[in-house]
Design a protein around this motif. Structure first.
Motif, short mmCIF file in Angstrom:
data_model
loop_
_atom_site.label_atom_id
_atom_site.label_comp_id
_atom_site.label_asym_id
_atom_site.label_seq_id
_atom_site.Cartn_x
_atom_site.Cartn_y
_atom_site.Cartn_z
N GLU A 18 0.85 -1.20 0.00
CA GLU A 18 0.00 0.00 0.00
C GLU A 18 0.88 1.23 0.00
OE1 GLU A 18 -2.51 -0.05 3.39
OE2 GLU A 18 -3.93 -1.51 2.56
N PHE A 19 0.42 2.26 -0.73
CA PHE A 19 1.13 3.54 -0.76
C PHE A 19 0.14 4.63 -0.40
CE2 PHE A 19 4.92 1.84 -2.67
CZ PHE A 19 4.47 0.76 -3.41
N ASP A 20 0.41 5.29 0.73
CA ASP A 20 -0.49 6.34 1.23
C ASP A 20 -1.93 5.82 1.32
OD1 ASP A 20 1.44 8.23 1.61
OD2 ASP A 20 1.19 9.16 -0.35
N GLY A 21 -2.07 4.56 1.76
CA GLY A 21 -3.39 4.01 1.96
C GLY A 21 -3.98 3.37 0.73
N GLY A 22 -3.35 3.52 -0.45
CA GLY A 22 -3.86 2.89 -1.67
C GLY A 22 -3.20 1.55 -1.90
N ILE A 23 -3.93 0.56 -2.43
CA ILE A 23 -3.38 -0.76 -2.64
C ILE A 23 -2.94 -0.93 -4.09
CG2 ILE A 23 -3.91 -3.24 -2.60
CD1 ILE A 23 -5.88 -2.73 -0.41
#
Length: 435
Positions: free
Chosen positions: A109-114
């Motif tokens: 995940e990056f900044d809450g995005g998968i």
């Protein structure tokens, strides 16, 4: 009528064995690019020229990490930076230097995005890893995992299919040494023959066997050399055979080997070479002959198209195989149940057939060494495989013959009807695509 009393009759197997043994084959080789090597035959063994893959590669799209960073469980990745603690890892590409594991992109995940959120940017954001690698080199293919340098890929005498050529390309090949295609000359003979495309006078027939054999030879990997139709003239036929034996590796001559007043072929071959057999023990194709002229095998094929169709597979293909591979590719056989009664089970050794009452050799009794060929189709059922004849008789319809999946030998049933449910052995037709 010419004297054929001393003719030699052989079985199919014996004729092929003697013809190949007498042939003085000298296969040549040539180097061709991979794009020109489809269905050619390797002249030498092929070994991988590189390791495949040639570096540690990721098996999936994801991120590259170091296994040691997970020795104590999931680390705090909030401060991890791209290019320092982790890097991108794409399917099939080498991991950046220093990394030894891959984590699939769906587990990041990056900044809450998968997954793909932020991928490809220089600053994808804070990283959170959802699962740890369970071993070093997880989700990776190590150097040489598929093929190692100098590993044997293909032995000599291998037919190069698209898949095999793909492997060669993968392993560093751009060209390959192959066996040169054998040149096979075909000589159609007969006063009655006319080349396709010309006017057809009454009582004449178009030469269809030249087209038939050209296609078969191309399919088998040979280079066909189709001669013009030769009239039934001793000197013309003799000159054509001698010329063909000089320019070709294998010669096939059509017709002229039976017992007609202008069937000169066998006597010409006895004059200029060695006749191994004048005929074989089956029909269609009884008048199939085997000879050798100055080391060149000369195959006499049956004149009628149905006989030529069958005997080309049975006699000409083994010669091509022997030239290309050094051995004969055997025909596959399967067991099947016969579908119904064959009311013509008697011919070719039974009543009314050659050697039997009413047939050639009348009064001498049946020729127990002679057998008939029946083309059949095969169909799988819940109870097994069923064989159904496509036609009865010595000269089956060519279109029906082309639909046949194989042949059965009628010899075991020569003196009785072949009944529904009888087990038969079916020899599959090349290229064995049915079962």
């Amino acid at each position: 009528m010419r004297d054929h009393s001393n003719h030699v009759k052989l079985t199919r197997e014996a004729a092929i064995e003697k013809l190949i043994a007498a042939a003085d084959f000298a296969p040549r080789t040539e180097t061709v690019g991979l794009h020109d090597a489809h269905m050619r035959v390797t002249a030498t063994e092929c070994r991988s020229r590189i390791d495949v893959p040639n570096a540690l590669c990721s098996q999936m799209d994801g991120i590259a990490v170091r296994f040691d960073d997970f020795a104590d469980g999931m680390p705090d990745t909030s401060a991890w930076q791209l290019g320092r603690e982790y890097d991108w890892a794409n399917t099939g590409t080498a991991l950046p230097e220093g990394f030894d594991c891959s984590i699939c992109i769906e587990a990041a995940e990056f900044d809450g995005g998968i997954g793909v959120v932020g991928v490809g940017t220089e600053n994808p954001g804070e990283l959170r890893i959802l699962s740890t690698p369970d071993r070093r080199f997880a989700n990776c293919r190590q150097k040489g995992a598929d093929f190692q340098a100098d590993q044997l890929l293909l032995p000599a005498g291998t037919r190069l299919t698209p898949t095999k050529l793909s492997v060669l390309a993968m392993c560093g090949f751009s060209e390959i040494e192959v066996v040169a295609k054998p040149r096979v000359a075909f000589i159609p003979t007969g006063d009655e023959l006319v080349a396709p495309g010309n006017e057809l006078p009454a009582g004449k027939a178009y030469d269809s066997n030249g087209v038939l054999l050209e296609g078969k030879l191309l399919m088998w990997g040979a280079e066909p050399v189709i001669y013009d139709c030769i009239p039934d003239d001793w000197d013309t036929i003799k000159a054509a055979i001698l010329r063909a034996c000089e320019e070709a590796d294998i010669v096939a001559i059509n017709a002229g080997s039976s017992k007609g007043s202008k069937d000169f072929t066998m006597e010409i071959l006895e004059e200029i070479g060695t006749v191994l057999c004048h005929e074989t023990n089956h029909g269609p194709g009884r008048h199939t002959s085997a000879s050798v002229v100055n080391g060149t095998p000369v195959l006499g094929l049956s004149g009628p198209p149905s006989g030529c169709e069958i005997t080309a597979d049975w006699y000409l293909k083994p010669l091509v195989d022997s030239f290309l591979y050094g051995s004969v590719i055997t025909f596959e056989r399967v067991k099947a149940a016969f579908s119904g009664v064959d009311k013509k089970g008697g011919p070719h050794g039974g009543p009314g057939g050659p050697g039997g009452p009413g047939g050639p050799g009348k009064g001498k009794g049946p020729d127990k060494d002679f057998f008939a060929i029946r083309p059949v189709t095969l169909k799988r059922t819940g109870d097994g495989t069923v064989a159904t004849p496509v036609a009865n008789g010595m000269h089956p319809d060519l279109l029906k013959l082309d639909d046949a999946d194989g042949y059965i030998d009628m010899h075991p049933f020569a003196f009785r009807e072949l009944a529904a449910g009888d087990e038969v052995t079916v020899e599959l037709r090349y290229p064995y695509t049915l079962l």
